[in-house]
Motif scaffolding. Structure first.
Motif, PDB file in Angstrom:
ATOM      1  N   THR A   9       0.813  -1.220   0.000  1.00 42.66           N
ATOM      2  CA  THR A   9       0.000   0.000   0.000  1.00 42.66           C
ATOM      3  C   THR A   9       0.846   1.270   0.000  1.00 42.66           C
ATOM      4  O   THR A   9       0.363   2.337  -0.394  1.00 42.66           O
ATOM      5  CB  THR A   9      -0.942   0.038   1.222  1.00 42.66           C
ATOM      6  N   ASP A  10       2.108   1.176   0.433  1.00 46.95           N
ATOM      7  CA  ASP A  10       2.928   2.388   0.495  1.00 46.95           C
ATOM      8  C   ASP A  10       4.356   2.187  -0.021  1.00 46.95           C
ATOM      9  O   ASP A  10       5.210   3.041   0.203  1.00 46.95           O
ATOM     10  CB  ASP A  10       2.978   2.945   1.923  1.00 46.95           C
ATOM     11  N   SER A  11       4.623   1.084  -0.731  1.00 47.35           N
ATOM     12  CA  SER A  11       5.977   0.831  -1.207  1.00 47.35           C
ATOM     13  C   SER A  11       5.959   0.060  -2.522  1.00 47.35           C
ATOM     14  O   SER A  11       5.039  -0.730  -2.778  1.00 47.35           O
ATOM     15  CB  SER A  11       6.788   0.028  -0.181  1.00 47.35           C
ATOM     16  N   VAL A  12       6.981   0.299  -3.332  1.00 51.35           N
ATOM     17  CA  VAL A  12       7.179  -0.449  -4.575  1.00 51.35           C
ATOM     18  C   VAL A  12       8.596  -1.012  -4.565  1.00 51.35           C
ATOM     19  O   VAL A  12       9.553  -0.292  -4.275  1.00 51.35           O
ATOM     20  CB  VAL A  12       6.976   0.446  -5.821  1.00 51.35           C
ATOM     21  N   TYR A  13       8.723  -2.297  -4.880  1.00 57.85           N
ATOM     22  CA  TYR A  13      10.017  -2.963  -4.939  1.00 57.85           C
ATOM     23  C   TYR A  13      10.239  -3.516  -6.345  1.00 57.85           C
ATOM     24  O   TYR A  13       9.315  -4.110  -6.928  1.00 57.85           O
ATOM     25  CB  TYR A  13      10.086  -4.115  -3.941  1.00 57.85           C
ATOM     26  N   THR A  14      11.428  -3.311  -6.898  1.00 56.23           N
ATOM     27  CA  THR A  14      11.759  -3.828  -8.219  1.00 56.23           C
ATOM     28  C   THR A  14      13.108  -4.526  -8.176  1.00 56.23           C
ATOM     29  O   THR A  14      13.959  -4.214  -7.347  1.00 56.23           O
ATOM     30  CB  THR A  14      11.805  -2.707  -9.274  1.00 56.23           C
ATOM     31  N   TRP A  15      13.290  -5.474  -9.093  1.00 54.86           N
ATOM     32  CA  TRP A  15      14.588  -6.129  -9.232  1.00 54.86           C
ATOM     33  C   TRP A  15      14.675  -6.760 -10.622  1.00 54.86           C
ATOM     34  O   TRP A  15      13.690  -6.897 -11.323  1.00 54.86           O
ATOM     35  CB  TRP A  15      14.814  -7.162  -8.131  1.00 54.86           C
ATOM     36  N   GLY A  16      15.898  -7.122 -11.015  1.00 52.91           N
ATOM     37  CA  GLY A  16      16.144  -7.675 -12.338  1.00 52.91           C
ATOM     38  C   GLY A  16      17.216  -6.868 -13.053  1.00 52.91           C
ATOM     39  O   GLY A  16      18.066  -6.231 -12.424  1.00 52.91           O
ATOM     40  N   LEU A  17      17.173  -6.878 -14.373  1.00 52.39           N
ATOM     41  CA  LEU A  17      18.118  -6.102 -15.168  1.00 52.39           C
ATOM     42  C   LEU A  17      17.878  -4.614 -14.938  1.00 52.39           C
ATOM     43  O   LEU A  17      16.775  -4.108 -15.157  1.00 52.39           O
ATOM     44  CB  LEU A  17      17.958  -6.435 -16.651  1.00 52.39           C
TER      45      LEU A  17
END
Length: 211
Positions: A9-17
C-alpha cells in the motif's frame, strides 16, 4: 521479461536487469533482490495501481499522481488523475549499455536488442470509471489527451489492453474491438482567426476501432 515488481500500500520494490526501468540509479547492472524504489517510499505515497512493460514501470498513487519509472528515474505524467478504473502501459527503451558480460548478460538476447535503444515510445493509457480513455505519450506534451472513437455512436469502455500494434477495447455491452490510436497535434486557435480570440478547442486523439 527483464524485471520483476511487487508493491504494497505504500511501497514499490523492483529487481532484475537495471536498464532504466526499475526506478533505481544507474550503476548496478543487475538487482538480484527486491529493492525499494526510494522515490515512491513514504506514507504520503499510497499506491493504488501498478503496471509494467518491458521498458518501464508505471504507478498510480492514491492522490492521483501517475509516475513512470524509466531512464533511471521517476517522472510524473501530466496532472493528477482521479476516478481511474484501469491503467495500461507499453513501450519504453532499455539502456543498451546495461547488457554485458557477467550476471544478467543480455548481449546475445534478441528480445533485449529489440527493446534496448530502439524500443517503442512510452505510452500510458487511462480508463476512467465512466468508460472514457485518455493517453499520455512520450515526445508529446506532458499531459493525458482524451480520446474519441471512430464509431458514430457512443462507446462506454469497460476494459482495455495494449499490444505492440495498438489496443484491445471492450465495451460495457460486451462488444470488443482492435483499436488503433492516432495522435492529433492540433494547434491552438489564433486570436486573429475568423472565430475570434476565444479559447482553442480541446485537443483530442482518435482511436479507430475494427472487429
Amino acid at each position: 521479461r527483464f524485471h520483476s515488481l511487487f508493491w504494497t500500500t505504500d511501497s514499490v520494490y523492483t529487481w532484475g536487469l537495471n536498464a532504466g526501468q526499475l526506478g533505481h540509479m544507474r550503476g548496478e547492472k543487475t538487482v538480484i533482490q527486491p529493492k525499494l524504489v526510494a522515490s515512491l517510499a513514504g506514507k504520503e505515497n499510497k499506491i493504488h495501481m501498478v503496471v509494467v512493460s518491458d521498458g518501464a514501470s508505471v504507478v498510480l498513487t492514491a492522490k492521483g499522481d501517475v509516475v513512470a519509472l524509466y531512464e533511471y528515474g521517476s517522472k510524473k505524467l501530466g496532472q493528477r488523475q482521479h476516478n481511474i478504473a484501469r491503467l495500461a502501459v507499453s513501450g519504453g527503451n532499455l539502456d543498451p549499455l546495461a547488457g554485458g558480460p557477467g550476471l544478467g548478460d543480455t548481449s546475445d538476447d534478441i528480445d533485449f536488442k529489440l527493446v534496448a535503444g530502439g524500443g517503442a515510445s512510452l505510452k500510458v493509457v487511462l480508463l476512467s470509471i465512466t468508460g472514457k480513455i485518455s493517453v499520455w505519450e512520450e515526445n508529446r506534451e506532458n499531459n493525458f489527451i482524451p480520446c474519441l472513437f471512430s464509431l458514430s455512436r457512443e462507446v462506454i469502455v469497460s476494459d482495455i489492453a495494449l499490444h505492440k500494434g495498438g489496443m484491445l477495447v471492450v465495451s460495457r455491452s460486451g462488444e470488443a474491438w482492435d483499436g488503433t490510436h492516432q495522435s492529433h497535434n492540433r494547434r491552438p486557435q489564433s486570436p486573429t482567426s475568423p472565430r475570434g480570440g476565444g479559447s482553442a478547442p480541446p485537443v483530442t486523439d482518435l482511436i479507430k476501432l475494427k472487429r
